[in-house]
Design a protein around this motif. Structure first.
Motif, short mmCIF file in Angstrom:
data_model
loop_
_atom_site.label_atom_id
_atom_site.label_comp_id
_atom_site.label_asym_id
_atom_site.label_seq_id
_atom_site.Cartn_x
_atom_site.Cartn_y
_atom_site.Cartn_z
N ILE A 243 30.49 -35.84 73.81
CA ILE A 243 31.28 -35.03 72.90
C ILE A 243 32.49 -34.66 73.01
CG2 ILE A 243 31.03 -32.62 71.74
CD1 ILE A 243 27.95 -32.66 72.13
N SER A 244 33.06 -34.19 74.30
CA SER A 244 34.42 -33.70 74.42
C SER A 244 35.32 -35.06 74.14
CB SER A 244 34.37 -33.54 75.83
OG SER A 244 35.95 -33.33 76.15
N ALA A 245 34.99 -36.38 74.89
CA ALA A 245 35.66 -37.79 74.51
C ALA A 245 35.83 -38.08 73.03
CB ALA A 245 34.82 -38.69 75.10
N ARG A 246 34.72 -37.79 72.29
CA ARG A 246 34.61 -37.87 70.67
C ARG A 246 36.09 -37.15 70.30
NH1 ARG A 246 29.13 -38.14 68.21
NH2 ARG A 246 30.55 -38.24 66.18
N ALA A 247 35.76 -35.83 70.42
CA ALA A 247 36.90 -34.64 69.95
C ALA A 247 38.04 -35.16 70.50
CB ALA A 247 36.39 -33.62 70.48
N TYR B 290 36.10 -44.51 65.52
CA TYR B 290 35.62 -43.19 65.73
C TYR B 290 34.23 -43.58 66.52
CZ TYR B 290 38.54 -40.43 63.34
OH TYR B 290 39.84 -39.72 62.97
N ALA B 291 33.46 -44.93 66.21
CA ALA B 291 32.29 -45.41 66.99
C ALA B 291 31.37 -44.08 66.74
CB ALA B 291 32.52 -45.78 68.35
N VAL B 292 31.36 -43.46 65.83
CA VAL B 292 30.05 -42.38 65.80
C VAL B 292 28.84 -42.87 66.02
CG1 VAL B 292 29.02 -40.82 64.22
CG2 VAL B 292 31.58 -41.08 63.98
N GLU B 293 28.16 -44.23 65.57
CA GLU B 293 26.94 -44.62 65.63
C GLU B 293 26.95 -44.81 67.22
OE1 GLU B 293 23.85 -48.12 64.01
OE2 GLU B 293 25.78 -47.75 63.30
N SER C 141 38.94 -39.85 73.71
CA SER C 141 39.38 -40.41 75.23
C SER C 141 38.30 -41.36 75.99
CB SER C 141 39.34 -38.97 76.06
OG SER C 141 39.29 -39.36 77.43
N PRO C 142 38.78 -42.65 75.69
CA PRO C 142 37.79 -43.73 76.33
C PRO C 142 37.85 -43.25 77.89
CG PRO C 142 40.10 -44.60 75.36
CD PRO C 142 40.01 -43.06 75.02
N GLU C 143 38.79 -42.71 78.53
CA GLU C 143 38.68 -42.45 79.99
C GLU C 143 37.47 -41.52 80.36
OE1 GLU C 143 42.75 -43.36 78.79
OE2 GLU C 143 41.71 -41.89 77.98
N ILE D 26 30.37 -50.17 73.98
CA ILE D 26 30.81 -50.48 72.48
C ILE D 26 31.74 -49.32 71.95
CG2 ILE D 26 29.89 -50.87 70.32
CD1 ILE D 26 27.47 -52.42 71.41
N GLY D 27 31.04 -48.08 72.00
CA GLY D 27 31.92 -47.04 71.60
C GLY D 27 33.14 -46.82 72.22
N LYS D 28 33.53 -46.93 73.70
CA LYS D 28 34.75 -46.89 74.30
C LYS D 28 35.64 -48.00 73.79
CE LYS D 28 36.53 -47.78 78.80
NZ LYS D 28 36.36 -48.74 79.83
N TYR D 29 35.09 -49.39 73.56
CA TYR D 29 35.88 -50.35 73.02
C TYR D 29 36.38 -50.04 71.82
CZ TYR D 29 34.18 -53.18 76.96
OH TYR D 29 33.99 -53.41 78.26
N ALA D 30 35.55 -49.51 70.74
CA ALA D 30 36.21 -49.09 69.47
C ALA D 30 37.07 -48.17 69.39
CB ALA D 30 34.67 -48.77 68.72
N MET D 31 36.71 -46.90 70.31
CA MET D 31 37.72 -45.83 70.47
C MET D 31 39.04 -46.36 70.92
SD MET D 31 37.16 -42.67 72.83
CE MET D 31 35.98 -41.86 71.80
N GLU D 32 39.19 -47.47 71.92
CA GLU D 32 40.43 -47.84 72.19
C GLU D 32 41.16 -48.58 71.00
OE1 GLU D 32 39.11 -48.77 76.91
OE2 GLU D 32 39.06 -50.40 75.56
#
Length: 131
Positions: free
Chosen positions: A76-80, A32-35, A83-85, A22-28
């Motif tokens: 953490i790195s992906a969020r910063a 931010y998909a924080v939750e 990066s969905p990858e 879900i977070g990855k799709y939101a990021m794409e």
């Protein structure tokens, strides 16, 4: 008791995958998909890492601990870096561990829990992604 533990671990992995996807799709989509990422992070930390028995588990616990710690850092790195990858890399690294637990746990318990084609095993989470 061991199969109950295995069942719980499998369910934790499935929720982690749900939240990461879900977070990855939101990021794409530029969100931010924080939750979602916070929930995945907490499940890895409290549901997997904190349950390792480093005294009894020896090298296996050490190796799993290293993978879980890496996963936490990557989220953490992906969020910063948005990066969905990197999120996909975490999913790909955790998947073989999940599959190993499926092999170790009696099949009949999980006949109704297997993931569908979309890769999301929770219908409520699936609706969130499609909406």
């Amino acid at each position: 008791a061991a199969s109950d533990s295995g069942s719980l671990i499998i369910m934790v992995y499935e929720r982690i995958f749900d939240h990461l996807k879900i977070g990855k799709y939101a990021m794409e989509r530029g969100e931010y998909a924080v939750e979602s990422f916070t929930k995945a992070h907490d499940l890895i930390q409290q549901g997997l890492l904190a349950c390792l028995d480093f005294d009894e588990g020896g090298e296996i616990s050490q190796s799993l601990g290293a993978v879980y710690e890496w996963s936490l850092r990557e989220i953490i790195s992906a969020r910063a870096s948005k990066s969905p990858e990197k999120i996909q890399a975490v999913i790909e690294v955790l998947t073989p561990l999940y599959e190993a637990w499926l092999q170790l746990t009696p099949k009949e318990i999980f006949s109704n829990l297997s993931a569908d084609e979309s890769g999301l095993s929770n219908p409520n989470l699936q609706r969130q992604v499609t909406n």
